[in-house]
Design an enzyme around this catalytic site. Structure first.
Site, PDB file in Angstrom:
ATOM      1  N   ASP A   1       0.817  -1.221   0.000  1.00 54.31           N
ATOM      2  CA  ASP A   1       0.000   0.000   0.000  1.00 54.31           C
ATOM      3  C   ASP A   1       0.844   1.262   0.000  1.00 54.31           C
ATOM      4  O   ASP A   1       2.021   1.249   0.351  1.00 54.31           O
ATOM      5  CB  ASP A   1      -0.951   0.009   1.203  1.00 54.31           C
ATOM      6  CG  ASP A   1      -0.219   0.053   2.538  1.00 54.31           C
ATOM      7  OD1 ASP A   1       0.791  -0.657   2.697  1.00 54.31           O
ATOM      8  OD2 ASP A   1      -0.647   0.804   3.428  1.00 54.31           O
TER       9      ASP A   1
ATOM     10  N   GLU B   1       0.070  -1.232   5.533  1.00 52.01           N
ATOM     11  CA  GLU B   1       1.162  -0.871   6.439  1.00 52.01           C
ATOM     12  C   GLU B   1       1.014   0.572   6.895  1.00 52.01           C
ATOM     13  O   GLU B   1       1.284   0.912   8.045  1.00 52.01           O
ATOM     14  CB  GLU B   1       2.513  -1.074   5.734  1.00 52.01           C
ATOM     15  CG  GLU B   1       3.727  -0.998   6.656  1.00 52.01           C
ATOM     16  CD  GLU B   1       4.340   0.386   6.788  1.00 52.01           C
ATOM     17  OE1 GLU B   1       5.221   0.565   7.619  1.00 52.01           O
ATOM     18  OE2 GLU B   1       3.911   1.326   6.056  1.00 52.01           O
TER      19      GLU B   1
END
Ligand SMILES: [Zn+2]
Length: 381
Positions: free
Chosen positions: A78, A139
């Site tokens: 991400d 994350e």
């Protein structure tokens, strides 16, 4: 042979796929295809329900040409916002966005480096031990992907997270962090007609915060008031203000002391005011403190540090064991007794519109990883 050109192409095409937190699905399926082509066994875990992402974490296993303990390589899929419609530019050896979005070198430079390394292993029939790859979601939103990772799919007990800048360092220590939210509750009143009936929550909060030490507390401890919201209108005495912040330290006792100090500064201020404020229990506080993540501490004589040092030495480079001020997926792996050092890929100015990465640095990261994998096959067997 490692191919800078292929690495550049891989990075450019991955960076162009939008993958902001919780919408990593398109990138994840592209990565699954690429890993399948490299001969890895791939699986998505069931973390999507818990994280709210459109995909689970992607876990891949590459069988070793040698038996031995598995080496874990991890990166996150991400990105932060603004990360949609990224135009990837490449000029004079440097990747950037067009300045309207982030680039997403955090952490796609790492994914590209890992894929390039695996390509070379396969093409050149390089001996290696078993390799496990974990590409996480979410994350950037509190390490949510790795927190919900299905650890039963992982057998490795050490390896690397590629999620840093410095290509000549391996991070072996990261701090513990707490986050807090404080609600200062006062009493509303008309600011012109009856100000004496009100208790100004903004003013109270400001008094409490004015006495706080923030920023760098000492070498291993930091603290931040990061967010504040409150008030209704200029003619209303504000009844509520919400403050959010965090504290970090490599030392647990210091972290607890700093966190408690913040809470007690608010408690003192509110208690002083309450002493002459009436019968309704106002002003009062609501405080929540939560552990964000716990520190990592990898012994500097651990295999993963030795491997990184020897690999760098083979390439004629230096390699330092380093201390970081930030948390990462590695903190959560550490709680599960999976020790991961953090390696850099050259990503710079991350989380900004000026984010960039040099192709040379990604090549250096891939060269290092390739050496590490080969040495690992020798040292572990
Ligand atoms: Zn990152």
């Amino acid at each position: 042979m490692l191919s800078a050109e292929r690495l550049a192409q891989t990075f450019a095409s991955l960076a162009a796929i939008s993958s902001v937190s919780r919408r990593e699905g398109a990138l994840a399926s592209e990565l699954k295809t690429r890993l399948d082509e490299l001969g890895a066994e791939t699986i998505f875990d069931d973390s999507a329900a818990a994280t709210g992402s459109d995909t689970g974490n992607l876990i891949a296993r590459l069988a070793g040409t040698h038996a031995g303990p598995a080496l874990l390589l991890s990166a996150h899929m991400d990105t932060v916002q603004p990360g949609e419609g990224i135009a990837v530019l490449f000029r004079d050896g440097v990747f950037t966005s067009d300045g309207t979005t982030i680039l997403g070198a955090d952490d796609k430079s790492a994914i590209a480096v890992i894929l390039e390394t695996l390509s070379v292993l396969k093409e050149d029939h390089i001996p290696h031990g078993p390799i496990e790859i974990v590409f996480t979601t979410c994350e950037e939103v509190g390490l949510a992907g790795v927190r919900n990772l299905d650890f039963s799919l992982i057998s490795a007990s050490y390896g690397y997270v590629l999620d840093g800048s410095d290509t000549e360092g391996v991070i072996v220590q990261a701090p513990s962090a707490n986050r807090f939210e404080v609600l200062v509750i006062g009493r509303d009143a008309h600011a012109g007609a009856h100000p004496e009936k009100g208790i100004n929550a903004i003013h109270l909060a400001a008094k409490a915060m004015a006495g706080l030490a923030v920023g760098r507390i000492d070498q291993e401890t930091t603290c931040n008031i990061g967010w504040i919201e409150g008030g209704v209108a200029t003619n209303v005495v504000p009844p509520l203000v919400t403050i959010r912040g965090e504290a970090r330290s490599h030392d647990e006792a210091k972290l607890e002391r700093v966190t408690a100090g913040i809470v007690s500064a608010f408690e003192r201020t509110v208690a002083e005011q309450r002493a002459f404020a009436g019968q309704d229990g106002l002003p009062r506080l609501e405080v929540q403190v939560q552990r964000s993540y716990s520190r990592t501490r990898i012994p500097v004589d651990h295999m993963l540090v030795t491997l990184a040092r020897r690999a760098a030495a083979k390439l004629g480079r230096s390699m330092k064991a380093k201390i970081s001020g930030g948390g990462s997926d590695a903190n959560i792996f550490f709680e599960k007794e999976i020790l991961l050092g953090i390696l850099g890929t050259g990503m710079r100015e991350i989380h900004t519109l000026r984010e960039y990465v040099r192709l040379d640095d990604m090549v250096r990261a891939a060269e290092l990883l390739l050496e590490i994998i080969q040495l690992h096959a020798l040292m572990a067997s």
